[in-house]
Each structure stands twice: as structure tokens, then as C-alpha cells.
Design a protein around this motif. Sequence first.
Motif, PDB file in Angstrom:
ATOM      1  N   TRP A 171       0.834  -1.206   0.000  1.00 53.77           N
ATOM      2  CA  TRP A 171       0.000   0.000   0.000  1.00 53.77           C
ATOM      3  C   TRP A 171       0.870   1.258   0.000  1.00 53.77           C
ATOM      4  CZ3 TRP A 171      -4.648   1.463  -1.222  1.00 53.77           C
ATOM      5  CH2 TRP A 171      -5.112   2.706  -0.793  1.00 53.77           C
ATOM      6  N   GLU A 172       1.956   1.248   0.780  1.00 52.09           N
ATOM      7  CA  GLU A 172       2.855   2.402   0.815  1.00 52.09           C
ATOM      8  C   GLU A 172       3.479   2.643  -0.552  1.00 52.09           C
ATOM      9  OE1 GLU A 172       3.230   4.545   3.222  1.00 52.09           O
ATOM     10  OE2 GLU A 172       1.785   3.426   4.446  1.00 52.09           O
ATOM     11  N   ARG A 173       3.879   1.572  -1.208  1.00 51.39           N
ATOM     12  CA  ARG A 173       4.455   1.713  -2.560  1.00 51.39           C
ATOM     13  C   ARG A 173       3.414   2.266  -3.532  1.00 51.39           C
ATOM     14  NH1 ARG A 173       8.260  -3.410  -4.222  1.00 51.39           N
ATOM     15  NH2 ARG A 173       9.539  -3.522  -2.346  1.00 51.39           N
ATOM     16  N   TYR A 174       2.163   1.810  -3.373  1.00 50.07           N
ATOM     17  CA  TYR A 174       1.094   2.313  -4.237  1.00 50.07           C
ATOM     18  C   TYR A 174       0.908   3.808  -4.045  1.00 50.07           C
ATOM     19  CZ  TYR A 174      -3.596   3.241  -5.961  1.00 50.07           C
ATOM     20  OH  TYR A 174      -4.674   3.786  -6.606  1.00 50.07           O
ATOM     21  N   LYS A 181     -11.021   2.926  -1.575  1.00 45.09           N
ATOM     22  CA  LYS A 181     -10.011   1.940  -1.952  1.00 45.09           C
ATOM     23  C   LYS A 181      -9.264   1.435  -0.720  1.00 45.09           C
ATOM     24  CE  LYS A 181      -7.632   2.717  -5.731  1.00 45.09           C
ATOM     25  NZ  LYS A 181      -7.890   1.583  -6.649  1.00 45.09           N
ATOM     26  N   LEU A 182      -8.933   2.342   0.206  1.00 41.12           N
ATOM     27  CA  LEU A 182      -8.216   1.967   1.414  1.00 41.12           C
ATOM     28  C   LEU A 182      -9.070   1.057   2.296  1.00 41.12           C
ATOM     29  CD1 LEU A 182      -5.869   2.124   3.365  1.00 41.12           C
ATOM     30  CD2 LEU A 182      -6.748   4.315   4.204  1.00 41.12           C
ATOM     31  N   GLN A 183     -10.361   1.354   2.411  1.00 41.46           N
ATOM     32  CA  GLN A 183     -11.249   0.518   3.226  1.00 41.46           C
ATOM     33  C   GLN A 183     -11.277  -0.911   2.703  1.00 41.46           C
ATOM     34  OE1 GLN A 183     -15.077   2.430   3.243  1.00 41.46           O
ATOM     35  NE2 GLN A 183     -14.408   4.132   4.537  1.00 41.46           N
ATOM     36  N   ARG A 184     -11.342  -1.054   1.386  1.00 41.48           N
ATOM     37  CA  ARG A 184     -11.363  -2.398   0.804  1.00 41.48           C
ATOM     38  C   ARG A 184     -10.006  -3.080   0.944  1.00 41.48           C
ATOM     39  NH1 ARG A 184     -15.022  -0.304  -4.216  1.00 41.48           N
ATOM     40  NH2 ARG A 184     -17.038  -0.678  -3.212  1.00 41.48           N
ATOM     41  N   PHE A 185      -8.934  -2.295   0.825  1.00 42.60           N
ATOM     42  CA  PHE A 185      -7.605  -2.886   0.940  1.00 42.60           C
ATOM     43  C   PHE A 185      -7.331  -3.324   2.380  1.00 42.60           C
ATOM     44  CE2 PHE A 185      -2.942  -3.006   1.089  1.00 42.60           C
ATOM     45  CZ  PHE A 185      -2.701  -3.796  -0.035  1.00 42.60           C
ATOM     46  N   PHE A 205      -8.602  -6.649   2.782  1.00 41.22           N
ATOM     47  CA  PHE A 205      -7.676  -7.597   2.160  1.00 41.22           C
ATOM     48  C   PHE A 205      -6.468  -7.830   3.062  1.00 41.22           C
ATOM     49  CE2 PHE A 205      -3.764  -8.050  -0.358  1.00 41.22           C
ATOM     50  CZ  PHE A 205      -3.985  -9.316  -0.897  1.00 41.22           C
ATOM     51  N   MET A 206      -5.943  -6.757   3.694  1.00 40.67           N
ATOM     52  CA  MET A 206      -4.775  -6.889   4.565  1.00 40.67           C
ATOM     53  C   MET A 206      -5.076  -7.813   5.750  1.00 40.67           C
ATOM     54  SD  MET A 206      -2.598  -3.328   4.788  1.00 40.67           S
ATOM     55  CE  MET A 206      -3.925  -2.279   5.345  1.00 40.67           C
ATOM     56  N   GLU A 207      -6.288  -7.692   6.313  1.00 45.92           N
ATOM     57  CA  GLU A 207      -6.665  -8.557   7.428  1.00 45.92           C
ATOM     58  C   GLU A 207      -6.619 -10.019   7.002  1.00 45.92           C
ATOM     59  OE1 GLU A 207     -10.485  -7.335   8.728  1.00 45.92           O
ATOM     60  OE2 GLU A 207      -9.833  -5.337   9.389  1.00 45.92           O
ATOM     61  N   TRP A 208      -7.087 -10.280   5.774  1.00 49.34           N
ATOM     62  CA  TRP A 208      -7.086 -11.660   5.280  1.00 49.34           C
ATOM     63  C   TRP A 208      -5.680 -12.112   4.912  1.00 49.34           C
ATOM     64  CZ3 TRP A 208      -5.361 -13.489   0.621  1.00 49.34           C
ATOM     65  CH2 TRP A 208      -5.648 -14.829   0.329  1.00 49.34           C
ATOM     66  N   ALA A 209      -4.883 -11.228   4.315  1.00 51.23           N
ATOM     67  CA  ALA A 209      -3.568 -11.595   3.777  1.00 51.23           C
ATOM     68  C   ALA A 209      -2.572 -11.978   4.862  1.00 51.23           C
ATOM     69  CB  ALA A 209      -3.007 -10.449   2.932  1.00 51.23           C
ATOM     70  N   GLY A 210      -2.646 -11.333   6.025  1.00 46.15           N
ATOM     71  CA  GLY A 210      -1.699 -11.650   7.091  1.00 46.15           C
ATOM     72  C   GLY A 210      -0.264 -11.376   6.653  1.00 46.15           C
ATOM     73  N   ASP A 211       0.599 -12.403   6.806  1.00 45.00           N
ATOM     74  CA  ASP A 211       2.011 -12.226   6.442  1.00 45.00           C
ATOM     75  C   ASP A 211       2.340 -12.807   5.074  1.00 45.00           C
ATOM     76  OD1 ASP A 211       1.685 -14.853   7.029  1.00 45.00           O
ATOM     77  OD2 ASP A 211       3.332 -14.999   8.486  1.00 45.00           O
ATOM     78  N   ARG A 212       1.348 -12.963   4.213  1.00 45.13           N
ATOM     79  CA  ARG A 212       1.604 -13.476   2.867  1.00 45.13           C
ATOM     80  C   ARG A 212       2.504 -12.525   2.085  1.00 45.13           C
ATOM     81  NH1 ARG A 212      -3.609 -15.352   3.737  1.00 45.13           N
ATOM     82  NH2 ARG A 212      -4.046 -17.484   3.049  1.00 45.13           N
ATOM     83  N   ILE A 262      -4.139  -1.598  -7.900  1.00 44.25           N
ATOM     84  CA  ILE A 262      -2.947  -1.401  -7.060  1.00 44.25           C
ATOM     85  C   ILE A 262      -1.762  -2.164  -7.649  1.00 44.25           C
ATOM     86  CG2 ILE A 262      -1.955  -1.870  -4.778  1.00 44.25           C
ATOM     87  CD1 ILE A 262      -4.784  -1.410  -3.634  1.00 44.25           C
ATOM     88  N   TRP A 263      -1.998  -3.394  -8.054  1.00 44.82           N
ATOM     89  CA  TRP A 263      -0.917  -4.184  -8.670  1.00 44.82           C
ATOM     90  C   TRP A 263      -0.486  -3.572 -10.006  1.00 44.82           C
ATOM     91  CZ3 TRP A 263      -2.812  -6.502  -4.530  1.00 44.82           C
ATOM     92  CH2 TRP A 263      -2.064  -7.478  -3.881  1.00 44.82           C
ATOM     93  N   LYS A 264      -1.452  -3.061 -10.785  1.00 45.33           N
ATOM     94  CA  LYS A 264      -1.126  -2.475 -12.087  1.00 45.33           C
ATOM     95  C   LYS A 264      -0.260  -1.222 -11.943  1.00 45.33           C
ATOM     96  CE  LYS A 264      -5.171  -4.087 -14.674  1.00 45.33           C
ATOM     97  NZ  LYS A 264      -6.454  -3.675 -15.322  1.00 45.33           N
ATOM     98  N   ALA A 265      -0.417  -0.512 -10.830  1.00 43.05           N
ATOM     99  CA  ALA A 265       0.367   0.708 -10.609  1.00 43.05           C
ATOM    100  C   ALA A 265       1.827   0.396 -10.303  1.00 43.05           C
ATOM    101  CB  ALA A 265      -0.240   1.521  -9.461  1.00 43.05           C
ATOM    102  N   LEU A 266       2.122  -0.886 -10.015  1.00 45.39           N
ATOM    103  CA  LEU A 266       3.489  -1.314  -9.705  1.00 45.39           C
ATOM    104  C   LEU A 266       3.908  -2.360 -10.731  1.00 45.39           C
ATOM    105  CD1 LEU A 266       2.907  -1.683  -5.868  1.00 45.39           C
ATOM    106  CD2 LEU A 266       4.081   0.197  -7.011  1.00 45.39           C
TER     107      LEU A 266
END
Length: 395
Positions: free
Chosen positions: A126-129, A144-148, A151-158, A193-197
Motif C-alpha cells: 500500500w505504501e508503494r502504491y 479503496k483503502l477501506q477495501r484494501f 484484504f490486509m486482514e485476510w492476507a496476514g504475512d503473505r 494497485i498491482w497495475k500501478a506497480l
Amino acid sequence: MVSKHLVEVSKVIERNEMAGLVKRGKIYYCRLQHGGRETWVSTHQTAERPARKSADRIESLFLREKATKQLTGQLLEVVKQLASGQLSVAECAGPLAAIEAVARQEALKVVDDLIPAPPLSASELWERYLETKPELKPSTLETKLQRFRKFMEWAGDRDMSSLSETDCRAFLRSLGDIKSHTHNNYLSELSSIWKALPTLKNPWGEHLRQRLEVESKKPFTIEQVRELLAFCRKNNERFWHTAILISYYTGLRLKDVVMLDRSQVTPDGFLDLIPAKTERTQKRVRIPIRPELAAELAGIELKSLKYFFPEEVETYTRSRGILTVRFGRLLKKAGMSGTGYGFHSLRHTFITEALKAGISLKHVQAVVGHTSAELTEGTYYHGEKNADLTAYPAL
């Protein structure tokens, strides 16, 4: 001559020459082909998945050894030609630079193997985005941040740099029983977000998108619109009385009605504005103001130098769903609630009645700001055309 050979060397180095896995007995073997010869190398594995990982490692070592031999051969060829006088010192610069470039690429591959990149967490992603400085409205960025965050809660340390399509499907399933458009909104937000990187592989493919289950809006009849207006007058719903008239006579969406600006009313009797939905393309619409609507607008007690409805503007800005809910309650109290009915029904009503009145399809399309006549007629028109009528019906 040497430079041409170097091009061929780089092509050979980049080409994957692993022919595949072969199982003999319980052991998997990595089958390699080079120069017309075939070599089998044991992976020392009895299961396919670890065998493939071992095979990838064997292939990498094989290609690396081959690259080293070929680069060494090319370097010796340059030295020989320099010693024999076939090349001058200046002429060696190009071939040597080419050899150096290929050698550097191979060295970086070795570094990647020995020192893998650290995992990329969701918060770092997110910081890079944000560092890309996305051109978004504050409200859009907050959504966008609310939805991300979900996702962060689900992603954990992935590790985000190695997120797979399977992971993406698992997250979307974790959202539970949600509407198709909500599912697709999450997909679009995360994919952007992925497309921006560009250094990251985007796993959020379009094939993960769900088919939208669109609930078609129904138009109000003219009699229903009259009943709604009468209900608003009886219950002192002044804003909704005016909003219904505006949308009935112009086809404007709720946001454009709420945000109606005094400057959008022209001296020659038109509404001239860029609807919110065409803000990006800057497409303007110019809609004639009917006498009945002009009288309604003239009777509004102005509380702002800019907006006709400043209180509703504040409400809509705070939460755009509040006014939609309020109109639903209004319909219920007026006895008109039901599947397919909402404020947007008035836009369907405007288009339906305009086409019924014999107004040309192209004219209606221009007034409502549609990009195609097919959308105007195919989605919004409900009923038969009546070319005998010559004017849009007044209330």
C-alpha cells in the motif's frame, strides 16, 4: 561476426531447454536436451511437486554452466582476433560490452538465487502504491483503502510479490455472500494497485470477475408521477417535489439533481452541465427547461449563492446512500414501493415518454448524454413509439 555470435548466445541462454520430467520406477528424472544430445539427471524425488522444484534448480544450473562456457568462448574469440590483428582495440569495445552485459544478467540471476528478495507485506505494498501518487479523489482513495484494509486482514504475512490466482480466489470467497457488483469492485480496486506497480505480476485477472446480475429499473407512469407529486405537496416534501419534477422533465440522475448549480441555468432557458457520470470525458448536456420546471425553480428559497439544495448537497457528500434510502421510504409511504422502482426510474420515465412523444432518438440520446443510441433505446425505453405525439407530456 563476434557481435552476431553474442546475440545467438543470449538467445540460447534465455531459452528453456528442459524437455520435462520422466518417471522411472519411483524416481523422477529431469530430461535435458542440448546440441542434439539428451541427458537425464535424477531429481532424487519420488513425488511430482518436489521433483519439479528440483528440476527447475537443475535446469538453472545447467543453463548457467552453458552460459559460462559460451561467454568464455566468446571472450577468447575476441582475444584471438585482437592478437592476430583482425580487430583493433577500438573495435573490441562493442563485443566486450555485449559480453559484459550478458555476464551481468547471469550474475544477477545467481544473486537472485542466493539472496532472494525479502517478502513484500500488504502494508508495504500500500505504501508503494501511494508513492505512485494516484490521481484519485479523496473519497475514492478512502474507499479503496477501506477495501484494501479488509484484504490486509485476510492476507496476514503473505508475500504480495508471489500472490497467486488461487490466493485471489480464496480472498474473494472469504467476502462471503456478497452482490456481484461488490465482488467486482473489490477485484477492480485490488487489480489497480498491482497495475500501478509494473514490477509485480498482477494475479487479479479479469476472468475472476463475476457476471453482474442487473436489476432492471422500471419507469413510472405519468399518473404515478402525478400521485408522487401530490403526496409530496400534502406532506410538505418540498425537496422531493422539486427533484421529481427536475428528473421527470430532464432525465437527470439523483446526484446531478442534488448538485444542481445556479450557474447551470442559462439565460436562454436551458440546463447546461457536465453530468457526474461523464465528468472524465467532459461531455456536456444541454436540456431545455419546460415552463412548469422553470416556475418550480423560480419558487425555491435560495439558501446558497451556488446550490439550489445546499442541505441535500451536504447530506449527499457525507453519505450518498442516505438520499436513496429516503426516496425509498417516500415511495413506500406513497404506496409505490416495489422491485425495480427508485429515483433512477424517473430517468427511464423521461426517455420512455420522450420517445413515445415522437422526439427523435438522436435528440433524446444527446439530452441524456448516452454514448450510443442503442443504450438509450435498448435499456431505458419501455413501451411503443407513438410518432403522432409531438411534444413531451406535461404534468
